[in-house]
Design an enzyme around this catalytic site. Structure first.
Site, PDB file in Angstrom:
ATOM      1  CG  HIS A 123      42.682  36.082  33.544  1.00  0.00           C
ATOM      2  ND1 HIS A 123      42.162  35.013  33.871  1.00  0.00           N
ATOM      3  CD2 HIS A 123      42.040  37.032  34.272  1.00  0.00           C
ATOM      4  CE1 HIS A 123      41.358  35.077  35.074  1.00  0.00           C
ATOM      5  NE2 HIS A 123      41.389  36.775  35.282  1.00  0.00           N
ATOM      6  CB  CYS A 149      39.247  33.081  33.396  1.00  0.00           C
ATOM      7  SG  CYS A 149      40.044  32.654  32.050  1.00  0.00           S
ATOM      8  CG  HIS A 192      39.099  37.745  37.744  1.00  0.00           C
ATOM      9  ND1 HIS A 192      40.217  37.586  37.587  1.00  0.00           N
ATOM     10  CD2 HIS A 192      38.826  38.024  39.220  1.00  0.00           C
ATOM     11  CE1 HIS A 192      40.972  38.084  38.400  1.00  0.00           C
ATOM     12  NE2 HIS A 192      40.414  38.220  39.551  1.00  0.00           N
TER      13      HIS A 192
END
Length: 387
Positions: free
Chosen positions: A347, A299, A359
């Site tokens: 994240h 990420c 993402h």
């Protein structure tokens, strides 16, 4: 005549057979044990699909948290390795200079011997901790020229500096070893969490997998609904801001201020467009923990690479990226902003507008567009504008 009766054992009749009292007790015990065995559960109850899904998602989240720790440890190890290499290279160069200086000092001692000074002990000179002590002891210092004395002083200074550098290198090597151990631990932690998640999913039947997919679909629909609501809120906020700006155009000072703001917004929009263009080009590439491209990403690796394409340098890990810009409200989020998730900030995604983001979701998945509410509104931590 007395009657003769056969002896009959006392006891009870079981299935037409008379049994002694002890046998009866044994049968009774067996029956009780059998009833107890039948009453006890043969195995733990199978978890529901919802419980399995929650466990799998928790494991993926834990793996992502461990990935962030792995990335941080890897970055730290890389910096320390460069520092150690630099120190060792410096020590090697200084040692070479010391060896040359020792030879020169030895030639000085030999020259003084030829002029009548005490016989030089070359081995002692080469092994001496302090050459000046050696020269003092052999009464050579008084006979050295100014240039020769300067050479001795330079040698002493260089020797002290080399010793210091060697100590620094030793400490850096020790720190590097510790960091490498932490790196291995983080890597093993990630692999353990991912293996556990895969094992849970592998135990599901085809029917259970279909039901799980239906649950995920329902969640996606709810996330998309919330994203649409956010898009409406943002559109309303932008409209209100535009109306307010139009009302202020009559004031020249305010107009000047608005012009400066517009220039700033325009500059950010230009950079954000480049970052988003890069991120969109990565859609479909696999998530791989610790990856920074170009073939795969995790990420924070994706967001770092996207903004790098726009000329903006971001830190490697999410816990550092969250501090690399200005925090804004979710309603004020603009395309290009970074959206962070979970309390531990493990994240991150790149906001594209209308409640959506690009993402790298999790292991086994691919870079994709998805609602920022993909796992519920409660996990959204913050929004940061990086440039």
């Amino acid at each position: 005549m007395a009657s003769h009766r056969k002896w009959r054992p006392t006891g009870t009749r079981v299935a037409g057979i008379r049994t002694p009292a002890l046998a009866t007790a044994a049968l009774t015990s067996v029956a009780l044990l059998s009833q107890t065995a039948n009453a006890a559960p043969s195995a733990e109850p199978k978890p529901s699909l919802e419980e399995v899904e929650k466990k799998v998602n928790d494991l993926y989240h834990q793996a992502e948290t461990a990935t962030d720790k792995y990335n941080a440890a890897k970055e730290k190890t890389s910096k320390q390795r460069k520092q150690v290499d630099t120190l060792l290279d410096d020590v090697a160069k200084r040692t070479e200079k010391l060896n040359t200086a020792r030879e020169e000092l030895g030639s000085f001692a030999a020259a003084q011997y030829r002029t009548g000074a005490a016989a030089p002990d070359t081995a002692t000179l080469l092994l001496a901790d302090n050459p000046q002590d050696y020269f003092d002891q052999t009464q050579l210092m008084s006979r050295l020229t100014t240039r020769q004395k300067a050479a001795v002083d330079d040698y002493i200074t260089e020797q002290a500096a080399t010793t210091k550098k060697r100590t620094e290198a030793a400490k850096s090597l020790e720190t590097l070893t510790s960091s490498q151990t932490a790196l291995k631990t983080s890597k093993a932690d990630v692999q353990h969490k991912l293996t556990a998640a895969r094992e849970l999913l592998s135990k599901l039947t085809a029917e259970e997998k279909a039901r799980l997919a239906a649950i995920e679909k329902k969640k996606k629909e709810e996330a998309d609904r919330k994203a649409a609501e956010l898009a409406q809120q943002q559109a309303a906020a932008e409209k209100a801001a535009a109306e307010k700006a139009a009302q202020q155009e009559s004031s020249s000072s305010t107009t000047t201020g608005s012009s400066g703001s517009t220039t700033t917004d325009s500059s950010y929009a230009t950079k954000a467009a480049k970052a988003l263009a890069f991120a969109r080009a990565q859609i479909g590439k696999p998530y791989v923990w610790g990856a920074t491209g170009p073939d795969s990403y995790d990420c924070s690796g994706l967001t770092q690479a996207a903004w790098k394409a726009a000329g903006v340098s971001l830190p490697r890990v999410t816990t550092d990226q969250v501090n690399a810009g200005t925090t804004v409200s979710l309603t004020d989020a603009q395309p290009g902003d970074l959206v962070f998730f979970y309390d531990d900030i493990s994240h991150v995604g790149l906001y594209i507008g209308n409640g959506m983001m690009i993402h790298a979701p999790k292991p086994g998945a691919y870079v994709r567009e998805e609602s920022i509410y993909y796992a519920g509104a409660s996990i959204i931590h913050s929004v940061v504008r990086p440039a």
